[in-house]
Design an enzyme around this catalytic site. Structure first.
Site, PDB file in Angstrom:
ATOM      1  N   LYS A 115       0.853  -1.192   0.000  1.00  0.00           N
ATOM      2  CA  LYS A 115       0.000   0.000   0.000  1.00  0.00           C
ATOM      3  C   LYS A 115       0.886   1.239   0.000  1.00  0.00           C
ATOM      4  CE  LYS A 115      -4.576  -0.068   2.114  1.00  0.00           C
ATOM      5  NZ  LYS A 115      -5.342   0.189   3.342  1.00  0.00           N
TER       6      LYS A 115
HETATM    7  O1  G3P Z   1      -7.955   0.753   5.559  1.00  0.00           O
HETATM    8  C1  G3P Z   1      -8.309   1.684   4.593  1.00  0.00           C
HETATM    9  C2  G3P Z   1      -9.632   2.335   4.888  1.00  0.00           C
HETATM   10  O2  G3P Z   1     -10.672   1.390   4.751  1.00  0.00           O
HETATM   11  C3  G3P Z   1      -9.700   2.949   6.254  1.00  0.00           C
HETATM   12  O3  G3P Z   1     -10.777   3.840   6.253  1.00  0.00           O
HETATM   13  O4  G3P Z   1     -12.127   5.663   7.257  1.00  0.00           O
HETATM   14  O5  G3P Z   1     -12.283   3.341   8.192  1.00  0.00           O
HETATM   15  O6  G3P Z   1     -10.194   4.670   8.568  1.00  0.00           O
HETATM   16  P1  G3P Z   1     -11.376   4.402   7.648  1.00  0.00           P
END
Ligand code: G3P
Length: 226
Positions: free
Chosen positions: A83
């Site tokens: 990533k």
């Molecule tokens: O891991 C990548 C993404 O899905 C994280 O998004 O907003 O849940 O921190 P969030």
């Protein structure tokens, strides 16, 4: 639509992988920090649990170090996807790793313009964050619509839309209706997708009526046994 699980929690991954519905895993530095464990060990263990792509994020921000980190992470297992953030250095690193045959997941995508760049950089996946856009009053799903529409114009494109920052089952359903390739789901969202009160009610009624027959599929019918 492929379902990845958005967590670094081994117990959650083990539990949900047992459903046979998990096609991969995504982690990020915040999710890894929550485990309190060694990053490289966690990645190795996840890769052994789930055969699909497992995203492990670099933490450097300039190209040379990102590339060195990416190459080290790629050596942990064959199914590691590196990533990188959607920055100029991140896409430079994406291109270099992609040229070496390494899967790359370009993350922190918030615009169609950025998604175009990720595809041109040879990304295996681009991760548009729908929930964080919703959080600031922007319609995250309209970004997915734009990216899917743009990518469809170029059949030779290999980059898959990996919908991230998912907050609830409707995000998954809407992303699937748009034709996104992958959704990365927090464990709670995958579990929510199973739930419907009418399913529970209907099953209870079936079992209550079945009980009245006195039969057992695996055993003799109770009547026959008497
Ligand atoms: O891991 C990548 C993404 O899905 C994280 O998004 O907003 O849940 O921190 P969030």
């Amino acid at each position: 639509m492929k379902f990845f699980i958005d967590t670094a929690d081994l117990a959650e991954i083990r539990d949900l992988a047992a459903t046979g519905l998990v096609d991969g895993v995504t982690t990020n530095p915040s999710l890894v920090a929550k485990t309190g464990r060694d990053f490289l060990e966690v990645v190795r263990e996840i890769c052994a649990l789930v055969p699909g792509p497992v995203s492990a994020e670099v933490t450097a921000t300039e190209h040379a170090m990102m590339l060195a980190e990416g190459r080290k992470l790629a050596k942990l297992a064959r199914n590691v996807a590196i990533k990188v953030p959607l920055t100029p250095d991140g896409l430079k690193t994406c291109r270099a790793l992609a040229n070496e045959g390494t899967m790359v997941n370009v993350t922190l995508c918030f615009s169609a313009a950025q998604a175009l760049l990720a595809a041109k950089a040879g990304a295996s996946f681009v991760s548009p964050f729908v929930g964080r856009l919703d959080d600031v009053g922007t319609d995250g799903m309209s970004l997915i619509r734009d990216i899917v529409q743009i990518y469809r114009n170029y059949p030779g494109l290999k980059t898959e839309v990996l919908v991230a920052s998912i907050r609830h089952p409707i995000h998954v359903v809407e992303a699937a209706k748009l034709g996104a390739h992958v959704g990365t789901l927090p464990p709670s969202v995958l579990r929510q997708m199973f739930q419907h009160p009418l399913t529970d009610k209907g099953l209870a009624a079936f079992l209550a009526d079945w009980a009245k027959t006195g039969q057992s599929i695996l055993g003799e019918t109770k009547a026959a046994a008497e």
